[in-house]
Write a protein that holds these residues in place. Structure first.
Motif, PDB file in Angstrom:
ATOM      1  N   LEU A 231       1.801   7.781  -6.016  1.00  0.00           N
ATOM      2  CA  LEU A 231       2.188   6.845  -4.958  1.00  0.00           C
ATOM      3  C   LEU A 231       1.306   5.604  -4.985  1.00  0.00           C
ATOM      4  O   LEU A 231       1.772   4.480  -4.776  1.00  0.00           O
ATOM      5  CB  LEU A 231       2.093   7.539  -3.600  1.00  0.00           C
TER       6      LEU A 231
ATOM      7  N   ILE B 276       2.434   3.237  -7.669  1.00  0.00           N
ATOM      8  CA  ILE B 276       3.587   2.424  -7.265  1.00  0.00           C
ATOM      9  C   ILE B 276       3.160   1.383  -6.244  1.00  0.00           C
ATOM     10  O   ILE B 276       3.466   0.193  -6.369  1.00  0.00           O
ATOM     11  CB  ILE B 276       4.696   3.313  -6.668  1.00  0.00           C
TER      12      ILE B 276
ATOM     13  N   LEU C  60      -0.127   3.179   0.951  1.00  0.00           N
ATOM     14  CA  LEU C  60      -0.771   3.856   2.084  1.00  0.00           C
ATOM     15  C   LEU C  60      -0.386   5.330   2.104  1.00  0.00           C
ATOM     16  O   LEU C  60      -1.211   6.202   2.382  1.00  0.00           O
ATOM     17  CB  LEU C  60      -0.364   3.174   3.383  1.00  0.00           C
ATOM     18  N   LEU C  61       0.860   5.579   1.781  1.00  0.00           N
ATOM     19  CA  LEU C  61       1.298   6.977   1.718  1.00  0.00           C
ATOM     20  C   LEU C  61       0.427   7.733   0.709  1.00  0.00           C
ATOM     21  O   LEU C  61       0.058   8.892   0.923  1.00  0.00           O
ATOM     22  CB  LEU C  61       2.768   7.014   1.301  1.00  0.00           C
TER      23      LEU C  61
ATOM     24  N   SER D  27       4.280  -6.002   1.012  1.00  0.00           N
ATOM     25  CA  SER D  27       4.063  -5.122   2.154  1.00  0.00           C
ATOM     26  C   SER D  27       4.783  -3.799   1.955  1.00  0.00           C
ATOM     27  O   SER D  27       4.226  -2.724   2.208  1.00  0.00           O
ATOM     28  CB  SER D  27       4.569  -5.778   3.427  1.00  0.00           C
ATOM     29  N   CYS D  28       6.027  -3.867   1.544  1.00  0.00           N
ATOM     30  CA  CYS D  28       6.776  -2.627   1.321  1.00  0.00           C
ATOM     31  C   CYS D  28       6.072  -1.776   0.269  1.00  0.00           C
ATOM     32  O   CYS D  28       5.950  -0.566   0.403  1.00  0.00           O
ATOM     33  CB  CYS D  28       8.200  -2.943   0.867  1.00  0.00           C
ATOM     34  N   GLY D  29       5.599  -2.446  -0.785  1.00  0.00           N
ATOM     35  CA  GLY D  29       4.910  -1.706  -1.824  1.00  0.00           C
ATOM     36  C   GLY D  29       3.645  -1.078  -1.296  1.00  0.00           C
ATOM     37  O   GLY D  29       3.388   0.116  -1.494  1.00  0.00           O
TER      38      GLY D  29
ATOM     39  N   THR E 296       2.355  -2.564  -7.126  1.00  0.00           N
ATOM     40  CA  THR E 296       3.129  -3.717  -6.671  1.00  0.00           C
ATOM     41  C   THR E 296       2.238  -4.950  -6.613  1.00  0.00           C
ATOM     42  O   THR E 296       2.606  -6.025  -7.073  1.00  0.00           O
ATOM     43  CB  THR E 296       3.715  -3.437  -5.279  1.00  0.00           C
TER      44      THR E 296
ATOM     45  N   ALA F 186       2.996  -0.186   1.556  1.00  0.00           N
ATOM     46  CA  ALA F 186       3.311   0.948   2.427  1.00  0.00           C
ATOM     47  C   ALA F 186       3.305   2.229   1.616  1.00  0.00           C
ATOM     48  O   ALA F 186       2.752   3.252   2.039  1.00  0.00           O
ATOM     49  CB  ALA F 186       4.666   0.727   3.075  1.00  0.00           C
ATOM     50  N   ILE F 187       3.886   2.155   0.440  1.00  0.00           N
ATOM     51  CA  ILE F 187       3.880   3.344  -0.413  1.00  0.00           C
ATOM     52  C   ILE F 187       2.458   3.667  -0.846  1.00  0.00           C
ATOM     53  O   ILE F 187       2.057   4.829  -0.942  1.00  0.00           O
ATOM     54  CB  ILE F 187       4.807   3.113  -1.625  1.00  0.00           C
TER      55      ILE F 187
END
Lengths: 319, 639, 481, 223
Positions: C207, C210, C164-165, C157-159, C214, C161-162
């Motif tokens: 981005l 990354i 999505l950025l 999820s954290c990955g 992930t 998020a990036i």
């Protein structure tokens, strides 16, 4: 003057080997005895031994197979074959002389050794095994030394055929005296001592002992088989002497025409040369002590080194 | 070409049949097809030896077959060995095969297929495919076909070494293909001419490592004793006698054919070959297991052959075309001799281990009388491996030494010394080889039986097995006796690499082998055979004339003790003096590689610490990587 | 045509609900059938696309194939797996139903990703796969499963998020060029590629690399992968490794294609090198020492993802084609390997490598196929991965980056050493004394043979339609359309 | 020369700074209830900025609706749900931290600095709502979110950290790409919702086993 056909001369070469080799052994034994101040056996003693053995019944060890029985014949066959390859009596090639060069001859001798070693193993006797084991060990070291010798001789003369070698050396005395050649001949002489079972490697006149090498292999042999081995040993010595004298060191005295007289002279001169060499060998036998088993390595190693230096002498140009 | 394709088809069908058909039927069908394939291979090869090269296939798909004289020679050796194995295999399954021996049969076909493919590949990608396929099949043969308890180690070792070497090969070939702007084998090899000397040297080294692993070049030999021991001897026969030759094929095609090799590489090849030969045979002497001994003997032969090919490389640098030819011819003779002797030897070992349930030299003996065919086969193999007349090995070893003796023709101090030293090393190798085979045959088969299993051994009753052994034995002698015509026939194959035929086989009353340099030397295996046989017979007649009472059998003399078989020398004891003077010890063996591998594992331990199980660490990796990339963005945006 | 695609999505979606409600013995047959139907639909669509008649573009078609291969075989494999491996937290039947439902849902989400054109939609679909997969991973309820699921969902999820950025930045890159409130689909971006804000596009790619990297298991964002693959049910591992990784990679490839078209390939290719080599490195060295069979396969996935990234990075046509082919090959081979590992683990009742031996003798079919899968993963012919690996390497040397190609080769050898070490240990030798030998589970064996057919088939021969697709897909990646 | 701010920009900038500050307060929160409260506050702030942007963009209905939905889901429902989760655990349990508050804040400050520095270097401001602060703030929030997840080894704390990180994204989406279609925004919201539910399932399982949401036990899978 009657000229013998090449086939006959070739036959004479082989006969020479077969008939004179026990005499040579007998003579050297006698010479040795004289040098040592003993009376010694008759020079014909070897003939008597062989004949006596031939007439005896052979005993064959139980575990052995046909290899044990075939081996001595093959070994003697090999020795006789080598006699057809090298210049025993003539300076020109006889029929069959091109069947093998010096290397080829060496491999034929190796076959004889192989057969003997196998027969010893096949006998199932641990004593014979010891001898066989040690004999092959010695063989391992002799081989490369001989190869080095052949190499340096081939370098000098540009050939590897015994007859051609003989001719090349006969035509150029300088070649005989080249350091490379002298060193190679010296190395060969050392290997000759090893291969004929002389001190410092082995005492040929010793009785049974655990220091034995060649003779230990024959423990289970008897009758005609034993006779063949005795005879074969003499033949091997005769061959090596011939190569050393006629091919490497003193290439003179051989018949170049094939006439009866020259062949006869060649026989006499060869035997004379051999006797001279025999004196040297007998002297060495008398003055040196037998080496410990693993010290043999050092002796043969020295020979190897000498042969190696011979090559270097040639390569760097001094010889 | 049709015949060649038929050979491939036979091998494929053989593999499939062995897998699909149940039990013994599968095994038999597999070997039948292997036999047909082998016949087709031999036929195609013999016809192709001197003919114009055949090319076939689709260059776009990288499936190009190219079959010239060189390929034909190697394919032929594989075919001959495959034929022997097929005949032997038609007998019952041996004890060292898993299950019904179906896997063995399938694997044997696959080995023949892959190794033939290597020889015929006309495209480097295709070659790499075939090469790696062969590696896989080797792995399979070692891992899953035998009943050896240590097959996992053996299989891993095999595939590991082979793959490291294979990677070197792939790297070098792809690099060359890039330089050649294409993948055809011919252009790829030729493209070496456009490269720097240093690059050429590195590429040659990589190629040597790649091919060397297959034929056991030191220090890559480590897999062979384990692999040949773990695989069923039947398959080992095909591996050691046939598939091994693919490595030599590679050396001939890619290294000897390589344009402008640097001097140091020629020196390296010769020295490495000679060292490999010497150390290989020294380590063969100290083996207790027949298969391991045979494996190290292969290492030795590989070294000898490489050294001979090294002569060809050196001669190429010196522009001595005739010597190039001599070196290759010597190598070919040695390859053929080794193929015959080693495959027959492994078949004989298979027969022995089936009869005695062991192949440990120290636990055998007493087979000379009860297994006569096997004994004769081993005897002839031993003679050939020890270069004794009149076998194929004799002619081959002689040719190799002859090619080294031409050192004085090089006019180059470096090569004179190297040739002489290498020649002597090979000479000592021949000497030690005699010890090794004497131990194998004398201590392994002769004398009194050293174990109960050996005492109960009987010769196989399978006619197929006996035929295979007999055929192999006669081939060994035959290749020696007929060495002149054979070498004559190989002339064009040699010429396709060396630009000159070399052998002059003077067919007079007796065929003679004479290296190209006239008056230098000659031998005649048939001549020597005839003379030796004649004199041997003469002595036999002589002894008959004298010996009146017939020979009698009696117990071995043991100073009055009761005779016990175990008092005999064991093989280990027999070779001990030789081991002492040679100071022989398998220095670059499994432990050496284990230590190296352990060092790599220590590095991997350090790296493995990153996967610590701590989630915070994992998130940190992502965060740091993100920040790094973002921070570096201005400087990398125009990368 | 669209009906075919709709079926491919609808079947698993419907099955996801159906299997939750009906008994598992019916559900597992439905799933098997559904898997095959979906696979057939996808294949039909892909073949049409190759013929130039389909609604998909080549890149999507290539990345749909892993779904077809893995989902098609997982269903069959499930018929055995669901019967035997029922050790869930919620009791056997509940566990089975839940497993089947989640598997179908997972397959549905995975099918959707390559079919979408909207970048944000792809992100959402991937996020859905994360959620479903996390549930699947923890399904067995063991301590390890829980831990793995937690790590997976948090890191992924954290990955993402990036990631999505990245999507957002890409959107920003298009503002002004494309109409207001435009949908961020790659077709739109590709059509105006020349006019996009170059820096924004590059940044978006970075981005995305990354973020989606992930999920694609690219180092250094790969850390969740071995845990999730190791702890989850075997079919899930196969789907994670075979399909999910390639789906995530697909999104990255789309971003890269846009970046290549808009701003040149310099940065994209170099970044692919960075993550590719890192992944290869990690995969190779972790493979050398493993105790768990499935974890080992997980690291092999990382290694192969790294190789694919390197193949893309080489940029040469041959290398990119090879990398794309590698995606398909890897899916089939990894599915086969996981299936085999699952069979072995079930028979030996452990996943620990040291406790498994003689796999080939114990399971004549699955053990042998597992050995083949190991050999294939290690990169030996005649299997598909060898072909694609060789294409990648060959393209690498062809592109002139032979130093990198040599490094890749060296790392592949290291990975080989690791992989073969364990494959050999598990399959070779003799089994424990009291281990029953032989097997009769038709479904599982059939699924493995199916996967093996692909593994072997693609090694021997690449069908012409696929070759066309790969070539076109490589062109798309290069930024030409 | 100082950039001339419009009123909406000044408003958005202020909210952005508030968002960041609120997120930073996570470092010193010691009980889980505080975390949840922080998250709720952040949701309101995000909704506010969404509203603001919607107004500035000409009363864009989708953004306004999104703001409402955000308040409903993120500001109300999710915190409720999480409080429900927490009820089973003793709420007095102090949340552990890997390093002390001051060090954490310094680290966070460094990360924000990095985010600002990097985003200034990225020439990417055409059409964006907050020319200088948009990307910097979004990145800072993502980084700080990561840092919280890294430094607070507790399952619930990590969930909250992730959610605040996602708030940063939401902020970025709204300011950088205000035109991004509405449906995407809704999907993002739903996604957060589902994710939290799944997280919740896992947390519950964890709590059942270990009676706490500490993740020190999660160190079995390694190597």
């Amino acid at each position: 003057m009657a000229t013998l056909s090449p086939i006959l001369v070739q036959a004479a070469q082989v006969l020479c080997l077969l008939l004179l080799s026990p005499l040579l052994t007998g003579c050297i034994a006698r010479l040795e005895a004289i040098i040592q101040g003993r009376y010694g056996p008759s020079i014909f003693q070897v003939y008597r031994d062989i004949l006596k053995l031939f007439r005896k019944q052979a005993i064959i060890p139980e575990p052995s197979s046909w290899i044990f029985r075939a081996a001595p014949f093959v070994a003697c066959g090999c020795y006789a074959t080598v006699a057809t390859l090298i210049p025993v009596l003539t300076t020109y090639p006889l029929p069959g002389a091109t069947y093998g060069d010096i290397l080829g001859g060496a491999f034929v001798l190796a076959l004889a050794g192989f057969a003997t070693a196998l027969a010893a193993l096949d006998s199932g006797s641990q004593y014979a095994h010891i001898g066989s084991s040690r004999a092959v060990m010695v063989g391992v070291l002799v081989e490369p030394t001989l190869i080095f010798v052949f190499f340096s001789v081939a370098f000098i003369t540009g050939t590897d055929l015994p007859y051609a070698l003989n001719a090349a050396l006969r035509h150029s005395a300088a070649d005989v005296l080249r350091p490379a050649h002298v060193l190679a001949a010296a190395a060969f002489f050392m290997m000759l001592l090893v291969d004929t079972g002389r001190i410092p490697i082995e005492s040929s006149s010793a009785t049974i002992e655990f220091g034995m090498i060649d003779d230990a292999r024959l423990f289970e042999h008897s009758g005609p088989w034993m006779a063949l081995y005795k005879w074969g040993g003499s033949m091997k010595q005769f061959l090596l002497y011939t190569v050393f004298l006629n091919v490497l060191l003193l290439p003179m005295g051989l018949s170049s025409s094939g006439s009866v007289a020259s062949v006869a002279f060649a026989i006499v001169s060869l035997f004379a040369k051999m006797l001279a060499l025999g004196v040297v060998v007998a002297a060495i036998e008398t003055t040196f002590a037998k080496l410990r088993l693993y010290k043999i390595t050092e002796f043969i190693g020295t020979g190897l080194l000498v042969a190696l230096i011979a090559i270097f002498a040639y390569v760097v140009g001094v010889g | 070409m049709i015949v060649l394709i038929a050979a491939f088809a036979c091998y494929l069908v053989g593999t499939a049949a062995a897998i699909v058909l149940p039990g013994r039927a599968g095994r038999t069908a597999g070997f039948v097809f292997l036999g047909f394939g082998a016949l087709a291979t031999c036929d195609a090869s013999i016809r192709q030896l001197g003919a114009t090269p055949l090319a076939f296939g689709d260059a776009n798909l990288h499936t190009v077959l190219y079959f010239d004289g060189t390929a034909a020679f190697f394919a032929g050796t594989i075919g001959v060995v495959a034929a022997l194995v097929a005949i032997f295999g038609l007998g019952p399954a041996t004890k060292d095969e898993r299950g019904t021996g179906r896997t063995t049969s399938a694997t044997a076909n696959a080995i023949a297929f892959a190794s033939l493919l290597c020889c015929c590949a006309g495209d480097v990608l295709f070659f790499v495919f075939a090469w790696e396929l062969l590696a896989l099949v080797f792995f399979w043969a070692i891992a899953y076909c035998g009943t050896d308890s240590d097959s996992a180690t053996a299989a891993y070792l095999t595939i590991g070494i082979t793959h490291v070497a294979g990677a070197c090969l792939i790297g070098a070939l792809l690099f060359l293909a890039n330089a050649a702007h294409g993948f055809g084998v011919g252009p790829v090899v030729a493209s070496g001419a456009t490269l720097d000397a240093a690059v050429r040297g590195v590429l040659l080294l990589l190629l040597l490592i790649g091919f060397g692993a297959k034929f056991g070049l030191l220090p890559l030999q480590v897999w062979m004793p384990y692999g040949y021991r773990a695989a069923p001897s039947l398959v080992a026969a095909l591996m050691a006698g046939g598939a091994l030759n693919v490595g030599f094929y590679g050396v001939v095609r890619f290294i000897v054919g390589f344009p402008d090799p640097p001097v140091w590489f020629a020196v390296l090849a010769i020295v490495l070959g000679a060292l490999s030969a010497f150390l290989g045979i020294s380590w063969a002497v100290i083996q207790r297991d027949m298969r391991r001994l045979a494996a190290y003997s292969s290492v030795e032969n590989g070294g000898v052959i490489l050294a001979a090919l090294g002569v060809a490389v050196a001669a190429k640098i010196l522009h001595l075309d005739v010597l190039v030819g001599l070196g290759i011819a010597a190598a070919y003779a040695q390859i053929l001799a080794h193929a015959l002797a080693k495959s027959t030897l492994f078949l004989a070992i298979s027969s022995i281990s089936s009869a005695c349930s062991t192949a440990s030299i120290d636990r055998l003996g007493g087979l000379g009388r009860v297994m006569p065919v096997t004994t004769i086969a081993v005897l002839l193999c031993a003679m050939s491996l020890a270069a004794l007349p009149p076998t194929a090995g004799f002619v081959a070893e002689w040719l190799v030494l002859e090619s080294f003796m031409q050192a004085f023709r090089t006019g180059n101090v470096t090569f004179e010394v190297i040739f002489a030293v290498a020649g002597a090393l090979i000479g000592i190798t021949a000497g030690v080889a005699v010890v090794a085979v004497t131990k194998l045959l004398g201590a392994g088969l002769l004398g009194a039986p050293r174990s109960p299993q050996a005492a109960q051994a009987r010769e196989t009753r399978s006619p197929w097995r006996l035929t295979a052994l007999a055929a192999g034995s006669s081939a060994i002698v035959g290749a020696g006796i007929f060495s002149s015509p054979i070498l004559d026939r190989l002339g064009p194959a040699v010429a396709s690499i060396a630009r000159t035929g070399v052998m002059r086989a003077i067919v007079g009353t007796v065929p003679l082998v004479q290296p190209a340099f006239s008056g230098f030397s000659s031998i005649s295996a048939p001549g020597l055979a005839a003379v030796i046989a004649g004199f041997t017979a003469l002595f036999w007649v002589l002894s008959r004339l004298f010996a009146r009472p017939p020979a009698a059998r009696a117990a071995v003399w043991t100073s009055g003790e009761r005779y016990r078989a175990w008092t005999q020398y064991s093989g280990t004891g027999y070779a001990h003096p030789t081991q002492v003077i040679l100071n022989a010890k398998e220095r670059i063996g499994l432990p050496f590689y284990r230590r190296m591998f352990a060092a790599i594992l220590r590095i991997s331990d350090l790296i493995r610490a990153t996967q610590s199980g701590v989630i915070a660490a994992y998130l940190t990796y992502i965060l740091v990587f993100t920040i790094l990339l973002l921070a570096l963005y201005p400087s990398i945006r125009h990368w | 045509m669209n009906a075919i695609i709709a079926t491919a999505i609808a079947v698993p979606l419907v099955l996801a609900f159906v299997t939750l409600l009906v008994p598992s013995r019916i559900g597992r047959v439905c799933t098997a059938a559904g898997g095959l139907v979906t696979a057939g639909c996808i294949l039909a669509a892909v073949v049409r696309t190759a013929a130039g008649a389909g609604p998909l573009d080549a890149l999507s078609a290539v990345f749909l194939l892993p779904v077809a291969i893995v989902y098609g075989t997982v269903g069959l494999y499930g018929t055995w797996y669901v019967r035997v491996e029922a050790i869930g937290v919620d009791g056997d039947e509940a566990y089975r139903r839940e497993f089947l439902a989640l598997t179908n849902a997972f397959a549905c989400a995975e099918t959707v990703v390559p079919l979408l054109t909207n970048l944000a939609g792809m992100w959402v679909a991937l996020e859905v796969t994360t959620i479903v997969a996390a549930l699947l991973v923890r399904l067995q309820g063991t301590e390890n499963a829980l831990e793995a699921a937690w790590k997976y969902i948090l890191i992924a999820s954290c990955g993402l998020a990036i990631g999505l950025l990245g999507v957002v930045v890409m959107y920003a890159a298009g503002t002004g060029v494309l109409p207001a409130h435009y949908a961020p689909s790659w077709t739109a971006y590709m059509s105006v590629a020349g006019k996009l804000n170059q820096d924004a596009v590059r940044l978006a790619f970075m981005l995305a690399l990354i973020g989606f990297g992930t999920k694609a298991g690219l180092a250094p964002m790969h850390t969740w992968l071995p845990d999730a693959h190791g702890a989850g049910p075997t079919p899930t591992s196969a789907m994670l490794s075979g399909v999910l990784l390639s789906d995530a990679l697909y999104v990255i490839v789309r971003f890269a294609a846009i970046a290549n078209a808009a701003a040149g390939s310099g940065l994209t290719l170099h970044l692919f090198f960075v993550v590719g080599l890192l992944s290869l490195f990690v995969g190779a060295f972790f493979l050398l020492q493993q105790r768990d069979l499935k974890r080992m396969l997980a690291y092999s996935s990382i290694e192969h993802m790294g190789l694919i990234a390197c193949g893309l990075a080489f940029g040469a046509r041959l290398a990119v084609t090879g990398a794309l082919l590698h995606v398909i090959n890897h899916a089939a081979t990894k599915a086969l390997a996981f299936f085999g590992a699952g069979r072995l683990a079930a028979r030996f009742d452990t996943r620990e490598i040291s406790k498994i031996s003689g796999g080939v003798a114990v399971l004549p079919a699955s053990g042998t196929l597992f050995a083949f899968a190991g050999l294939a993963l290690a990169g030996l012919p005649p299997f598909g991965l060898f072909r694609s690996e060789l294409m990648v390497l060959s393209g690498g040397f062809d592109s002139g980056r032979w130093v990198v190609a040599a490094v890749v080769l060296g790392l592949l050898v290291t990975a080989f050493a690791g992989l073969m070490r364990w494959t050999t240990r598990v399959t070779v030798g003799s089994p424990p004394a009291d281990m029953p030998c032989g097997e009769r589970d038709v479904g599982a064996i059939a699924s493995m043979f199916l996967a093996f057919a692909v593994v072997l088939g693609l090694g021997l021969f690449v069908p012409p339609p696929l070759r066309v697709l790969l070539t076109n897909a490589a062109a798309i990646f290069a930024g030409r359309q | 020369m100082l950039h001339q701010l419009t009123v909406p920009e000044a408003f958005a900038g202020t909210i952005a700074m508030l968002l960041l500050l609120v997120q930073l307060s996570l470092f010193r929160s010691m009980v889980i209830a505080e975390f949840i409260r922080v998250y709720a506050i952040q949701a309101w702030l995000v909704a506010a900025i969404c509203f603001g942007v919607g107004v500035t963009e000409g009363w864009a209905w989708d953004l306004l609706l999104l703001a409402v939905l955000t308040i409903v889901f993120k500001g109300t429902l999710l915190p409720r749900y999480m409080q429900g989760l927490v009820r089973n655990i003793s709420s007095r349990v102090e949340l552990p931290a890997r390093i002390n508050v001051l060090a954490s804040l310094l680290l966070a400050g460094a990360l924000i600095g990095l985010a600002v520095l990097t985003s200034i270097q990225l020439p990417l401001h055409q059409g964006a709502f907050l020319p200088q602060a948009d990307l910097a703030t979004a990145l800072s929030m993502v980084f700080v979110g990561f840092l919280v997840a890294i430094l607070r080894p507790n399952a619930l704390a990590q969930v909250i950290a992730f959610l605040t990180l996602e708030d940063g994204l939401f902020f970025g989406t709204v300011t950088l790409a205000p035109g991004l279609p509405f449906i995407i925004g809704v999907l993002l919201l739903l996604d957060a919702l589902v994710a939290v539910v799944v997280f919740g399932v896992l947390v519950r399982a964890l709590v059942e086993r270990h009676d706490a949401a500490g993740i020190a036990v999660f160190q079995r899978l390694r190597g």
